[in-house]
Every structure is written in structure tokens, then in C-alpha cells.
Design a protein around this motif. Sequence first.
Motif, PDB file in Angstrom:
ATOM      1  N   LEU A  79      53.488  43.756  55.485  1.00  0.00           N
ATOM      2  CA  LEU A  79      53.978  44.971  54.839  1.00  0.00           C
ATOM      3  C   LEU A  79      54.324  44.759  53.376  1.00  0.00           C
ATOM      4  O   LEU A  79      54.559  45.725  52.641  1.00  0.00           O
ATOM      5  N   ASN A  80      54.392  43.500  52.934  1.00  0.00           N
ATOM      6  CA  ASN A  80      54.675  43.209  51.530  1.00  0.00           C
ATOM      7  C   ASN A  80      53.407  43.131  50.683  1.00  0.00           C
ATOM      8  O   ASN A  80      53.474  42.859  49.486  1.00  0.00           O
ATOM      9  N   SER A  81      52.231  43.314  51.328  1.00  0.00           N
ATOM     10  CA  SER A  81      50.958  43.213  50.606  1.00  0.00           C
ATOM     11  C   SER A  81      50.819  44.357  49.606  1.00  0.00           C
ATOM     12  O   SER A  81      51.261  45.484  49.854  1.00  0.00           O
ATOM     13  N   THR A  82      50.212  44.050  48.474  1.00  0.00           N
ATOM     14  CA  THR A  82      49.939  45.069  47.454  1.00  0.00           C
ATOM     15  C   THR A  82      48.632  45.789  47.735  1.00  0.00           C
ATOM     16  O   THR A  82      48.500  46.976  47.444  1.00  0.00           O
ATOM     17  N   PHE A  83      47.670  45.061  48.337  1.00  0.00           N
ATOM     18  CA  PHE A  83      46.363  45.622  48.636  1.00  0.00           C
ATOM     19  C   PHE A  83      46.090  45.533  50.126  1.00  0.00           C
ATOM     20  O   PHE A  83      46.589  44.639  50.810  1.00  0.00           O
ATOM     21  N   CYS A  84      45.275  46.460  50.637  1.00  0.00           N
ATOM     22  CA  CYS A  84      44.872  46.438  52.035  1.00  0.00           C
ATOM     23  C   CYS A  84      44.009  45.217  52.294  1.00  0.00           C
ATOM     24  O   CYS A  84      43.085  44.929  51.533  1.00  0.00           O
ATOM     25  N   GLU A  85      44.268  44.501  53.395  1.00  0.00           N
ATOM     26  CA  GLU A  85      43.507  43.293  53.707  1.00  0.00           C
ATOM     27  C   GLU A  85      42.104  43.608  54.160  1.00  0.00           C
ATOM     28  O   GLU A  85      41.238  42.739  54.178  1.00  0.00           O
ATOM     29  N   ASN A  86      41.844  44.884  54.529  1.00  0.00           N
ATOM     30  CA  ASN A  86      40.527  45.250  55.051  1.00  0.00           C
ATOM     31  C   ASN A  86      39.617  45.816  53.964  1.00  0.00           C
ATOM     32  O   ASN A  86      38.477  45.372  53.823  1.00  0.00           O
ATOM     33  N   CYS A  87      40.125  46.793  53.182  1.00  0.00           N
ATOM     34  CA  CYS A  87      39.253  47.478  52.233  1.00  0.00           C
ATOM     35  C   CYS A  87      39.659  47.261  50.773  1.00  0.00           C
ATOM     36  O   CYS A  87      38.937  47.668  49.863  1.00  0.00           O
ATOM     37  N   GLY A  88      40.813  46.624  50.528  1.00  0.00           N
ATOM     38  CA  GLY A  88      41.218  46.365  49.160  1.00  0.00           C
ATOM     39  C   GLY A  88      41.941  47.520  48.503  1.00  0.00           C
ATOM     40  O   GLY A  88      42.268  47.468  47.304  1.00  0.00           O
ATOM     41  N   ASN A  89      42.254  48.583  49.242  1.00  0.00           N
ATOM     42  CA  ASN A  89      42.943  49.738  48.681  1.00  0.00           C
ATOM     43  C   ASN A  89      44.356  49.364  48.255  1.00  0.00           C
ATOM     44  O   ASN A  89      45.052  48.618  48.964  1.00  0.00           O
TER      45      ASN A  89
END
Length: 308
Positions: free
Chosen positions: A295-305
Amino acid sequence: MQNQSFSSNQFNSNIYFEFGNSMKNYVKASVIVAIIGIIGSFIIPFLGIIPMLYGSGSSGPYQAMGGMMLFSSLFGLASLGLSIFVLVRYIQYLSALKRIGQTLNDFNLQKAYKMEIATIIGSIILPIILIATFVPVIISMVNDPYEAMITGFLGLILLALLGGTIIFVLSILGVIALDRWGEQFRYNNNLVGINIAEGINYMKWGRIIAPFTGGIGSIFYLVGMWKAGTNLMVYKAGENQPGTFQPSMPSYQRSSETNFDSFSEQTYRPDSTLGGNTIIPSGFCSKCGQKILNLNSTFCENCGNKLK
């Protein structure tokens, strides 16, 4: 946001391209060495026989022997250089495997890399151990040849079998981990993804049957690596390609006690809108619907959004 998403997808696509290209380069080098080895095995004896057929008198056999030694030496040097070339390509493949595993933070890719390294280390250590064990056996034959023959050589055979089995298991674990990573491409339901998964699967079975079939297993492995590498080079990360299959997910009715983060499903397919905007629960990507593991990610791990 769209530009940043595109940059992230382009970066991931470059990682797939690099990994696929390293596969193809390794296959090319291996095939070149194999072809030259086959040609050399036929040419060297033939070149050695020519002086024997056309040599004068008793000098024919000596000329044949000299010719074979000369061409064998030249062929040996060429084979050594090509073997080093294949080794360089294999190191490049391992380096690309390590980078894609770290970039995607994928457990199976990282495991595949570790198992390949462990296989290499085992292949280096085992001959050293066998040589170190063989020397005392030879020395002991001076005092008791029978005892050395029974216990010493039997122990060497058992040690070689045990070490070889361990190395074989490590190499199999590596391709199994790689195959598990490759299976995810089947769910894209497009030709590129299916070819990637099938190619890596060929690699797995080629390595498994190689000790029992020899060259057939090696050919199967290289064909699979070429197929997977070719399609990885054109794979576009985070983009829906023609024919992409999106599995339908059941709808969930939200209540005051519902916690969307507790769903075991990895993706959420919203089917309701409010004022023209799609309702996306917290913890899921607003673009592709993939569950956000960190949940701390800046970008989606799947599509990069971009999430934040």
C-alpha cells in the motif's frame, strides 16, 4: 500521470526485451559451437587420411598422423575460443535473469537465478573433490591394491553419483522456478504470452530429460529458450494486447463491516458507477483493478499506473 505510467511500462518492457535477447544470444552461440563441433568431427579424420592416400611410400602414415595432429590442435584452439564465447553469453543470460528478478521483485525469478548459480558452484566443486579423493586412492594402491580397488574406487563412484544427483536437482529446481514464472503469461490468452509460457516449459522438460537423452534434451532446451526469448522481446508490459482475456470476478455488496483489503482475490472488477466515475475500493489500482500488495507503493506493480 499518463506519461509517468507510459514510462514505467516502457521500462518494464525493456527489461523483458533484455531478458529475451540474452536468451536468443545464448542459443545462437550454443548452436554455432554445436555445428562447428559436428563439422570438425568429420573433417579432421578426412584431412588426416588425405596424406596417407597420396603420400609417397612409407611416409604416408606419418604424414597422416602429422596432419591430424595439426588440424586437431587448430580445431582445439577454435573450440576453446568458442566455448569461452558461449560462457560469456551464458553469463549475460544469468545477469539478465538477475536484473529482471530484482526489477519485478519476483520470487520465482530470483529463485531460478540462485539455483543456476548453485548449479555452477556445484559443477566446479565436485571435480575438485573427486580429484582430491582420487589422489589418496592411487597412493594407497602401492600398499594394498585390492583394498584401494574395492573401497577407494567404489567410494569415488558413490561420491560422483551423489554429487551429480545434487547438481542435477539444483538445475531442475532452477528451471521449475522459471517455469512457474512463465505460466502467468498463459492467462493473457494471446499468442505472445502463450509462446513465452510454452517456450519456458520446453526449457524445463529439455533439462529434465537431458541426462537420459543427451543431445535431444539439449535441443529441446535450446528450442524452448529461443521461442521464449523471441516472444519476450516483443512483449509489452502493462498493455492489453489483442485477444487479452480478463477473467470476470464476482460482484461484492459493500456493507459497513466490509474490508476490501481482506479479499483473497488479486483483482477487483468493478461493475458500478457513480456520476459517471467507476467506483474502485481502496487497495486496488484505479486503472487495471489489480490488488495493490504494497500500500506504500507509488506505482501499480501490474500496469505502472501512478497511485499517489
